[in-house]
Design an enzyme around this catalytic site. Structure first.
Site, PDB file in Angstrom:
ATOM      1  N   ASN A 177       0.879  -1.172   0.000  1.00  0.00           N
ATOM      2  CA  ASN A 177       0.000   0.000   0.000  1.00  0.00           C
ATOM      3  C   ASN A 177       0.918   1.224   0.000  1.00  0.00           C
ATOM      4  O   ASN A 177       1.564   1.518   1.012  1.00  0.00           O
ATOM      5  CB  ASN A 177      -0.824  -0.039   1.286  1.00  0.00           C
ATOM      6  CG  ASN A 177      -2.242   0.456   1.141  1.00  0.00           C
ATOM      7  OD1 ASN A 177      -2.948   0.437   2.134  1.00  0.00           O
ATOM      8  ND2 ASN A 177      -2.682   0.884  -0.005  1.00  0.00           N
TER       9      ASN A 177
ATOM     10  N   ASN B 161      -7.248   9.918   0.926  1.00  0.00           N
ATOM     11  CA  ASN B 161      -7.370   8.942  -0.158  1.00  0.00           C
ATOM     12  C   ASN B 161      -7.015   9.573  -1.499  1.00  0.00           C
ATOM     13  O   ASN B 161      -6.890  10.790  -1.630  1.00  0.00           O
ATOM     14  CB  ASN B 161      -8.797   8.392  -0.210  1.00  0.00           C
ATOM     15  CG  ASN B 161      -9.152   7.567   0.999  1.00  0.00           C
ATOM     16  OD1 ASN B 161      -8.399   6.684   1.394  1.00  0.00           O
ATOM     17  ND2 ASN B 161     -10.304   7.847   1.594  1.00  0.00           N
TER      18      ASN B 161
ATOM     19  N   CYS C 100      -4.901  -3.072   2.040  1.00  0.00           N
ATOM     20  CA  CYS C 100      -5.612  -2.113   2.884  1.00  0.00           C
ATOM     21  C   CYS C 100      -5.449  -2.608   4.318  1.00  0.00           C
ATOM     22  O   CYS C 100      -5.966  -3.663   4.684  1.00  0.00           O
ATOM     23  CB  CYS C 100      -7.089  -2.040   2.494  1.00  0.00           C
ATOM     24  SG  CYS C 100      -8.075  -0.985   3.593  1.00  0.00           S
ATOM     25  N   GLY C 101      -4.690  -1.862   5.108  1.00  0.00           N
ATOM     26  CA  GLY C 101      -4.370  -2.315   6.455  1.00  0.00           C
ATOM     27  C   GLY C 101      -5.574  -2.469   7.346  1.00  0.00           C
ATOM     28  O   GLY C 101      -5.704  -3.456   8.084  1.00  0.00           O
TER      29      GLY C 101
ATOM     30  N   CYS D 166      -5.636   4.505   8.457  1.00  0.00           N
ATOM     31  CA  CYS D 166      -5.033   3.666   7.425  1.00  0.00           C
ATOM     32  C   CYS D 166      -3.908   2.910   8.113  1.00  0.00           C
ATOM     33  O   CYS D 166      -2.862   3.485   8.418  1.00  0.00           O
ATOM     34  CB  CYS D 166      -4.495   4.520   6.278  1.00  0.00           C
ATOM     35  SG  CYS D 166      -3.473   3.607   5.095  1.00  0.00           S
TER      36      CYS D 166
ATOM     37  N   ASN E  53     -15.583   0.151   2.712  1.00  0.00           N
ATOM     38  CA  ASN E  53     -14.554  -0.720   2.152  1.00  0.00           C
ATOM     39  C   ASN E  53     -15.133  -2.126   2.074  1.00  0.00           C
ATOM     40  O   ASN E  53     -15.714  -2.611   3.048  1.00  0.00           O
ATOM     41  CB  ASN E  53     -13.307  -0.723   3.048  1.00  0.00           C
ATOM     42  CG  ASN E  53     -12.728   0.665   3.232  1.00  0.00           C
ATOM     43  OD1 ASN E  53     -12.093   1.210   2.347  1.00  0.00           O
ATOM     44  ND2 ASN E  53     -12.959   1.247   4.403  1.00  0.00           N
TER      45      ASN E  53
ATOM     46  N   GLU F 174     -11.235  -0.492  -1.905  1.00  0.00           N
ATOM     47  CA  GLU F 174     -11.078   0.483  -0.832  1.00  0.00           C
ATOM     48  C   GLU F 174     -11.824   1.774  -1.139  1.00  0.00           C
ATOM     49  O   GLU F 174     -11.730   2.317  -2.244  1.00  0.00           O
ATOM     50  CB  GLU F 174      -9.593   0.784  -0.620  1.00  0.00           C
ATOM     51  CG  GLU F 174      -9.297   1.650   0.582  1.00  0.00           C
ATOM     52  CD  GLU F 174      -7.813   1.777   0.869  1.00  0.00           C
ATOM     53  OE1 GLU F 174      -7.477   2.532   1.798  1.00  0.00           O
ATOM     54  OE2 GLU F 174      -7.005   1.131   0.180  1.00  0.00           O
ATOM     55  N   ARG F 175     -12.545   2.245  -0.162  1.00  0.00           N
ATOM     56  CA  ARG F 175     -13.275   3.504  -0.278  1.00  0.00           C
ATOM     57  C   ARG F 175     -12.332   4.644  -0.674  1.00  0.00           C
ATOM     58  O   ARG F 175     -11.300   4.857  -0.053  1.00  0.00           O
ATOM     59  CB  ARG F 175     -13.930   3.814   1.073  1.00  0.00           C
ATOM     60  CG  ARG F 175     -14.765   5.061   1.130  1.00  0.00           C
ATOM     61  CD  ARG F 175     -15.370   5.262   2.508  1.00  0.00           C
ATOM     62  NE  ARG F 175     -14.367   5.419   3.551  1.00  0.00           N
ATOM     63  CZ  ARG F 175     -14.636   5.877   4.785  1.00  0.00           C
ATOM     64  NH1 ARG F 175     -15.877   6.180   5.114  1.00  0.00           N
ATOM     65  NH2 ARG F 175     -13.682   5.989   5.681  1.00  0.00           N
TER      66      ARG F 175
ATOM     67  N   ASN G  57     -12.966   3.209  10.260  1.00  0.00           N
ATOM     68  CA  ASN G  57     -13.639   3.375   8.976  1.00  0.00           C
ATOM     69  C   ASN G  57     -14.460   2.118   8.719  1.00  0.00           C
ATOM     70  O   ASN G  57     -14.264   1.091   9.374  1.00  0.00           O
ATOM     71  CB  ASN G  57     -12.633   3.683   7.839  1.00  0.00           C
ATOM     72  CG  ASN G  57     -11.448   2.752   7.834  1.00  0.00           C
ATOM     73  OD1 ASN G  57     -11.473   1.673   8.422  1.00  0.00           O
ATOM     74  ND2 ASN G  57     -10.390   3.151   7.168  1.00  0.00           N
TER      75      ASN G  57
ATOM     76  N   ASN H 137      -1.932   0.351   7.218  1.00  0.00           N
ATOM     77  CA  ASN H 137      -0.661   0.175   6.497  1.00  0.00           C
ATOM     78  C   ASN H 137       0.130   1.477   6.496  1.00  0.00           C
ATOM     79  O   ASN H 137       1.346   1.485   6.688  1.00  0.00           O
ATOM     80  CB  ASN H 137      -0.924  -0.282   5.062  1.00  0.00           C
ATOM     81  CG  ASN H 137      -1.280  -1.750   4.974  1.00  0.00           C
ATOM     82  OD1 ASN H 137      -0.863  -2.563   5.787  1.00  0.00           O
ATOM     83  ND2 ASN H 137      -2.067  -2.101   3.970  1.00  0.00           N
TER      84      ASN H 137
END
Length: 311
Positions: free
Chosen positions: A13, A67, A223-224, A76, A197, A214-215, A163, A78
């Site tokens: 990522n 994003n 996506c972590g 996030c 997500n 991922e959103r 999220n 990652n």
């Protein structure tokens, strides 16, 4: 405006990471920076933008993440490892409480996953199944069940990790189906307060394989928070015992993860790889970026990560 940044990644990522402490830019301007630097057709290209921001109280520093479409994420994971590393190096420490848009996280440097792979352990959450916290307009938590109003017959588990995540365990990951469903969620339907997500997850002997739409990004190699949400969902559905550490794979790499229990934090240990450092000029009015100069390469870190994921 000339900006210095580090190109980094967690589990593939990838992001430009800017030390934003002392930089006075409005959120709308950071959104522009995120869009132009994330553009895969532009000079950098990434899954989004990371900011090392000032902390407060017991927070040594903070993370902000925008994003690729300019929207700001709640967290996030990652990217958090990369921000943690930047903060550690800036402040001369190896552990910290980090501020997030939605809460805080604990991070510490730990033994490398493999030689030369800088590794950070983060503890984020608590994970929640509360529909209101996830932004899911349903009456009760969804745990391995159909979601009323979602255009899919699959069973999902809704998990909030700062999220919103919808997790479905599948025998085989159909990317076309995932993209179609993720795109539906991205369009902002009435069912979802602020999109979601969406991840399809396959079980493996040593853990899980996660593929995520991922959103604000789209189909992504990693996506972590989705890997954390998938680990939590595996515990909630009895696939993985709470407290057991597993390997969570994705197309970009892997992490080690464990979920402590229902409505508890999730722990992830993974890489925080710095690939190169550079400077670039961003024209906020024109929404363009140009004159990229790479000032330092860290090829040894790139090689160490590749050796881990290809072995």
């Amino acid at each position: 405006m000339r900006l210095s940044f580090t190109k980094c990644h967690g589990s593939g990522n990838d992001f430009p990471l800017i030390d934003a402490r002392g930089l006075a830019l409005a959120d709308a301007d950071w959104a522009v920076v995120a869009r132009v630097l994330s553009d895969r057709a532009g000079p950098v290209g990434s899954d989004g933008l990371l900011l090392l921001a000032e902390g407060g109280g017991d927070q040594a520093f903070a993370q902000r993440m925008f994003n690729a479409d300019g929207s700001e994420a709640g967290t996030c994971l990652n990217g958090l490892r990369c921000v943690a590393r930047a903060g550690f190096e800036a402040l001369g420490r190896e552990a910290a409480t980090i501020g997030l848009k939605a809460g805080t996280a604990e991070a510490a440097r730990v033994a490398d996953l493999a030689p030369g792979v800088y590794t950070v352990r983060t503890r984020a959450g608590p994970a929640t199944t509360d529909p209101a916290a996830i932004g899911l307009r349903v009456a009760a938590p969804v745990i391995e069940a159909r979601v009323p109003g979602l255009p899919s017959e699959r069973a999902f588990t809704g998990v909030g990790m700062g999220n919103p995540h919808l997790i479905s365990f599948v025998e085989r990951i159909d990317e076309a189906e995932l993209v179609a469903l993720g795109s539906w969620c991205e369009a902002g339907p009435e069912l979802l307060v602020d999109r979601a997500n969406v991840s399809f997850v396959a079980e493996r002997a040593d853990g899980l394989f996660v593929r995520t739409f991922e959103r604000g990004v789209g189909l992504t190699d990693a996506c972590g928070s989705a890997m954390a949400a998938a680990t939590q969902a595996a515990g909630l559905t009895g696939r993985v015992a709470f407290g057991r550490e597993i390997t969570v794979h994705n197309p970009g790499g892997l992490v080690r993860a464990s979920a402590a229990g229902p409505d508890a934090p999730v722990t992830i240990a993974g890489n925080a790889t710095f690939e190169w450092e550079g400077e670039i000029t961003v024209d906020l009015a024109a929404e363009t970026a140009h004159d990229l100069e790479i000032t330092r390469r860290r090829d040894h870190e790139v090689t160490a990560w590749q050796a881990l994921v290809t072995r």
